[in-house]
Design an enzyme around this catalytic site. Structure first.
Site, PDB file in Angstrom:
ATOM      1  CG  PHE A   1      -6.857  86.041   2.554  1.00 48.70           C
ATOM      2  CD1 PHE A   1      -6.098  85.054   1.951  1.00 48.70           C
ATOM      3  CD2 PHE A   1      -6.200  87.112   3.139  1.00 48.70           C
ATOM      4  CE1 PHE A   1      -4.719  85.136   1.937  1.00 48.70           C
ATOM      5  CE2 PHE A   1      -4.819  87.197   3.127  1.00 48.70           C
ATOM      6  CZ  PHE A   1      -4.077  86.202   2.524  1.00 48.70           C
TER       7      PHE A   1
ATOM      8  CB  ILE B   1      -6.863  87.655  -5.776  1.00 47.92           C
ATOM      9  CG1 ILE B   1      -6.815  86.118  -5.683  1.00 47.92           C
ATOM     10  CG2 ILE B   1      -8.153  88.071  -6.455  1.00 47.92           C
ATOM     11  CD1 ILE B   1      -7.894  85.534  -4.774  1.00 47.92           C
TER      12      ILE B   1
ATOM     13  CD  GLN C   1      -2.685  80.485  -3.688  1.00 47.05           C
ATOM     14  OE1 GLN C   1      -3.711  80.431  -3.007  1.00 47.05           O
ATOM     15  NE2 GLN C   1      -1.987  81.590  -3.801  1.00 47.05           N
TER      16      GLN C   1
ATOM     17  CD  GLU D   1     -11.450  78.795  -1.268  1.00 48.97           C
ATOM     18  OE1 GLU D   1     -12.262  79.383  -0.560  1.00 48.97           O
ATOM     19  OE2 GLU D   1     -11.718  78.399  -2.414  1.00 48.97           O
TER      20      GLU D   1
END
Ligand SMILES: Cc1cc2nc3c(=O)[nH]c(=O)nc-3n(C[C@H](O)[C@H](O)[C@H](O)COP(=O)(O)OP(=O)(O)OC[C@H]3O[C@@H](n4cnc5c(N)ncnc54)[C@H](O)[C@@H]3O)c2cc1C
Ligand code: SF4
Lengths: 747, 328
Positions: A245, A471, A638, A705
């Site tokens: 993050f 990630i 996501q 994001e």
């Protein structure tokens, strides 16, 4: 995926398909080895001693008792640590670190949780036991424990990312309606499941480090500066990380300490950051205070917008949380001012946390827009539709592609916004008051330079590599999809390796730029390899000897000529006795022809049960315009994950510090409250899927994001609709909504 | 964590013998409190006596209608036991509202009774904390005290809330804690088992050194009663109560015949509220009456800087629970 998805003959069906993660089985079966799973021969274990004061200095540090503990090999501290060098911390040079101060540089203490000693022992348990025997005396100074204390003590320093156009002050003063409101957001801590960890060793003069890192190239370059050795002598591995993050973007003190200790001892050293110190020495989202001044004309058009934010930073480095980054361009407004300032407090250096700047910034902006809409007497949805910018007025550029109006309208329709009764508390179901709120979401689309290599191999497989990382978001999988699309090889025959700094330079996994950056480089490298393959095929003795290369087309992992003759890559290479056909490529970052951004809107339903002071998010509908979706499953994941994190930001998350001494208080998973399964609402994500081919050949912008931006504001707006309470300080906990809280009798 | 000796006991007597009464040993049950605090260096036993083999894992109905629960019965087993579900719904619900499935599978009845406070200043090993280091002060007073600190039964020495959900249900039900120690067996009334902090917050329970909890015996269920546990918190699972209530009622038509009310999250021990019970008995079912009664529980509450909201929240926990139980 939207029903009216534009069909594109350019790509095979694998682009956009929701194929499962190719690394899933390794993760599920434990074959995926993380930084602290590395057990090289002769491994030793480090454990930190961390400052218990937030400001002052170490006056005495006694290791006598600790040294006598079983298994202890060495104890490092500021009086006993090798000389190292600071990294210049340049993003352009690729050696950025967030905390430039090195561990054990001197006796100064800038924050609680700062490393003051490192015990190395034969086992983790022995290192930990001995660390507790290191005796540290401090001279404690009064700590600046929060933003207000920092500002009161020494004011602010100006930050970056400021912007101004027109005359916001004059326009405000002469406008029909205005609001002037201040919002606050607390420190939030990333709290990835996998704790930061480094396993480091030296062979001759070469440092190998497995690090929980979102940027192996950046880490390699920073470590090369810190140890003053060529970058070729450092290899950083991060094949898997248990999420970050943003907290794992840069090299933090523990990685430096592990590498230095390993060199001193001539043995591998593993150093894990304990959960409590994940709150102190590996970054956090800083506390912010944001003043918003908005004004409209009589018809509800924005005529003035000012967004001035202050965030806390450390005494060692300036980190700017660019809360106004989105404010510059989301709405059309001729008179606008955005400014950022920081104030130093006794906390570790903050860092990017999912949607830095935009997440706290849009909480404030999108709450304020609702307040402005109310002051102007306009429905908050209509207000936004009337005021959204059509071009980027901050850069004086067109957007490359912008479907925010459609996103807002489609989400509104799916959500049922039309049924909203605007009167406060007017919608009820049983004991619950229903609140509807909305907010826009927005994130810059970024693309970095990137290198990649692709090999088509004699065994019929393909191998793709790039020094970027997966990630947990699905980068392995989309790289394989891109190679499969271009070669016709099935995914099972494609191996992707990332997270190794010795591969061609790839980007940090941050900024939502991994997809837009990596895929074009992978595609270009694949094409170079295919051209090579064609050369081999058409050469003397080749399967297509005498045929012109451009008469061959790629089909199902092989080449085919106009007559329909098809030969597999494996056979072409076999005939030529070559092991592989290879391609390497470099692609550039984004140009400045357009303003590249992603857009969307969140609609949130909250339920407030005043009888038990219970607030919950019952439903979220979000429509997101991020260009082409490469993988339906990982993309949706996501956005859904970001929505969950946004609910955490809205309702629960705050790292609390004791105002008397600056120590974090709720520094564990029990007391730092994030949402759990039982808090999950119904989530409906609409992915608009309009390819943005001005941005890159895939038309993909980033998706990691944007989903968290605006979500907390949509919650706050819904809470206001349900309760009439405008909560301007996150998180929106039940105590802030209760009516009859008595005065505290004491502290 | 420090090095410690480890012994396995096959019977209560062996466990007691291995434990001794010098204050240096600890019984190891599920370990969900103990091992956590040992790793944090907050508890520093020299010796762990593992009692997982002592065969105290049965639940039996006694002839007088009471239910006897072995100290090693896990929280999961107790919550799912058919007799508990049928006769003591409040207990089953309280257990299931606690911790997580994984923790409940390990946690035991005796261990739950003995769990330590969640006060972060107690757990951090450095702050002033009279419980961890008697006489050092209480950092929670004047510090952060929003979620795991109490408003009832606090003292100037300690304000930590008792964290257990199970114990709140037991406080409402009524129970005896059976213990065995170097001096033999005895029974402690549940209400006397947990101690108020007063000026000795380091003393949390009525066990003498070396005593082992062998059983908890629940009072016979109230005939014709209904009961429920209501836990209020920030997130919907995996968090200690900000405020909770355990309520048992019997009705005569629309009138409350008997009521038992206990509170969690707000008190320094599992908090039985007899003044609320007295105010309810003989009253008609009415939310207003419930609210008037609930207020009495907090007549002597002390609000600290961040937890004043627990005073109304605790009342809401009582009122809603009573309303649901009496109007269902
Ligand atoms: C993350 C987390 C969340 C939690 N959430 C909740 C929650 O929401 N609600 C809730 O109620 N609880 C919660 N708990 C606490 C949990 O219920 C307790 O940790 C558990 O009940 C303790 O039981 P145990 O068997 O594991 O005890 P242990 O850890 O083995 O022992 C605890 C203490 O009791 C002593 N002891 C154990 N058995 C005996 C005995 N028979 N006689 C005498 N002394 C004994 C031990 O020596 C030790 O001092 C949570 C715990 C954690 C870690
Ligand atoms: S409330 Fe109790 S446990 Fe917490 S610091 Fe004060 S004395 Fe210690």
């Amino acid at each position: 995926m939207s029903d009216d998805k534009p069909s594109d003959p350019h790509f095979s069906k694998i682009i956009g398909a929701g194929v499962p993660r190719i690394d899933g089985p390794d993760k599920l079966s434990g074959r995926a080895h993380y930084a602290a799973d590395q057990l090289p021969a002769g491994l030793t274990y480090g454990y930190g001693v961390f400052s218990t004061i937030a400001s002052g200095k170490v006056t005495q540090l006694s290791v006598e008792r600790a040294r006598r503990m079983p298994g202890v090999i060495e104890i490092f501290h500021h009086g006993h640590f090798p000389k190292l060098y600071r990294s210049p911390s340049s993003f352009a040079q690729g050696n950025k670190v967030e905390e430039t101060r090195l561990p054990f540089e001197d006796e100064r203490i800038y924050y609680a949780g700062q490393f003051v000693a490192l015990v190395v022992a034969d086992t983790f348990e022995n290192a930990r036991a001995a660390a507790r025997e290191v005796e540290v005396s401090y001279a404690e100074d009064a700590a600046l424990a929060n933003l207000e204390q920092g500002v009161a003590a020494h004011g602010t320093q100006s930050g970056s990312g400021n912007h101004s156009r027109g005359d916001a002050a004059a326009a405000f003063d002469s406008a029909a309606r205005h609001i002037d409101v201040t919002y606050r957001t607390p420190v939030e801590t990333h709290n990835p499941m996998e704790m930061h960890a480094s396993t480091a060793w030296w062979e001759r003069d070469h440092l190998t480090i497995f690090d929980a890192s979102q940027g192996v190239v950046m880490a390699r370059n920073a470590l090369s500066k810190i140890f003053a050795i060529p970058p070729e002598r450092v290899t950083v591995h991060a094949p898997y990380i248990g999420s970050g993050f943003g907290s794992k973007l840069w090299t933090w003190p523990h990685a430096v300490a592990a590498a230095a200790a390993a060199r001193e001892l001539g043995r591998p050293v593993q150093l894990m950051v304990p959960r409590a110190q994940m709150f102190t020495t590996t970054g956090h989202r800083p506390e912010t205070r944001q003043r918003l001044r908005l004004a409209t004309d009589g018809s509800g058009k924005l005529v003035s917008l000012r967004h001035e934010s202050i965030n806390t930073t450390s005494f060692t480095d300036q980190y700017v949380e660019t809360c106004g980054s989105v404010t510059k361009s989301l709405y059309s407004c001729p008179n606008l001012m955005v400014s950022h300032a920081t104030t130093q407090v006794n906390r570790g250096t903050p860092t990017s946390m999912r949607a830095p700047g935009a997440a706290p910034g849009l909480f404030a902006l999108e709450s304020a827009v609702d307040e402005m809409a109310a002051a102007a007497g306009v429905d908050p949805l209509d207000f936004r539709l009337d005021n959204y910018a059509e071009r980027d007025e901050s850069k004086d550029l067109d957007f490359s592609s912008n479907h925010i109006v459609e996103a807002t309208q489609r989400a509104a329709e799916r959500f049922g916004w039309a049924a909203r009764n605007p009167d406060i508390g007017s919608m009820r179901q049983g004991r619950e008051i229903v609140g509807y709120g909305m907010a826009a979401c927005n994130w810059e689309a970024l693309k970095r330079p990137c290198d990649a290599r692709v090999s088509l191999r004699a065994d019929g497989t393909a191998f793709a590599s790039c020094a970027t990382q997966d990630i947990g978001t699905g980068t392995y999988t989309i790289v394989a999809q891109a190679v499969s699309d271009l070669t016709g090889l099935p995914l099972e025959r494609i191996t992707v390796e990332l997270g190794d700094s010795s591969y061609p330079d790839g980007p940090v996994s941050g900024g939502s730029w991994a997809t837009a950056t990596t895929l074009p480089a992978i595609a270009k490298a694949t094409r170079v390899a295919l051209d090579e393959m064609k050369r081999y095929a058409t050469g003397a003795n080749g399967a297509f000897a005498g045929v012109a290369s451009d008469e061959l087309e790629v089909a199902e992992g092989g080449l085919r000529n106009a007559a329909g003759k098809q030969v597999s890559f494996a056979d072409i290479l076999g005939a030529a006795r070559y092991g592989s056909a290879d391609g390497e490529a470099h692609t550039e970052g984004a140009d400045a022809q357009y303003s590249y951004r992603s857009f969307g809107a969140h609609f949130v339903e909250v339920r407030w049960d005043p009888g038990i002071s219970h607030l919950r998010v019952a439903r979220v509908v979000s429509a997101i315009d991020v260009g082409r979706v490469i993988n339906e499953t990982t993309a949706r994941n996501q956005v859904e994950g970001a929505i969950v994190m946004g609910i955490g930001m809205g309702l629960f998350e705050a790292t609390e510090y004791d105002a008397r001494n600056g120590r974090p208080v709720n520094n564990d998973y029990a007391e730092y409250v994030v949402p759990v399964h039982a808090d999950q609402p119904e989530v409906d994500v609409i992915l608009l899927d309009y390819p943005d081919t001005r941005f890159n050949e895939y038309g993909a912008r980033g998706i990691g994001e944007i989903g968290i931006t605006g979500l907390a504001a949509a919650v706050a707006n819904a809470v206001h609709h349900a309760t009439g309470k405008r909560i301007r300080e996150l998180p929106i906990t039940l105590d802030k909504l209760m009516d009859d809280v008595p005065e505290a009798r004491t502290a | 964590m420090r090095a410690f000796d480890y012994a396995r006991a096959e019977s209560p007597a062996a466990a007691i013998a291995a434990h001794g009464s010098d204050g240096q040993a600890a019984f190891l049950a599920g370990g969900t409190t103990l091992l956590d605090l040992v790793k944090l260096d907050v508890m520093q036993p020299r010796k762990l006596v593992d009692i997982n083999g002592v065969a105290l894992d049965r639940i039996e109905r006694l002839d007088d209608g009471r239910l006897r629960i072995g100290a090693m019965v896990t929280n999961t087993a107790l919550a799912r036991d058919q007799r508990v579900v049928a006769d003591y719904a409040v207990l089953s619900q309280a257990l299931l509202a606690g911790a997580s499935t994984q923790l409940r599978n390990k946690a035991t009845t005796g261990g739950n009774l003995m769990q330590r406070v969640r006060c972060p200043y107690f757990r951090d090993g450095v702050s002033a904390c009279n419980k961890r280091e008697p006489g050092s002060g209480c950092a929670a007073i004047g510090g952060v005290n929003r979620s795991v600190h109490a408003v009832l039964g606090t003292s100037d020495s300690c304000i930590a809330a008792h964290p257990s959900d199970m114990c709140v249900a037991m406080a409402a039900i009524g129970a005896k804690v059976q213990v065995e120690g170097p001096e033999g067996r005895r029974e402690i009334d549940f209400a006397d088992f947990h101690l108020l902090p007063g000026d000795t917050p380091q003393r949390e329970h009525a066990l003498a050194p070396g005593e082992l909890i062998t059983h908890v015996v629940l009072d016979a269920p109230l005939a014709g009663s209904r009961s429920a546990y209501l836990k209020l918190r920030d997130r919907q699972s995996y968090q200690f109560a900000l405020a909770s209530s355990a309520v048992i009622v019997t009705l005569d038509g629309d009138t409350i015949r008997e009521a038992r009310v206990a509170l969690g999250g707000v008190g320094t021990k599992p908090w039985r509220a007899p003044e609320v019970e007295a105010a309810l008995v003989g009253q008609p079912v009415s939310e207003q009456r419930f609210a008037d009664a609930a207020k009495r529980a907090f007549a002597h509450a002390t609000a600290y800087a961040h937890n004043a909201y627990k005073i109304p929240l605790g009342q809401q926990a009582i009122v809603r629970n009573l309303t649901d139980l009496t109007t269902a």
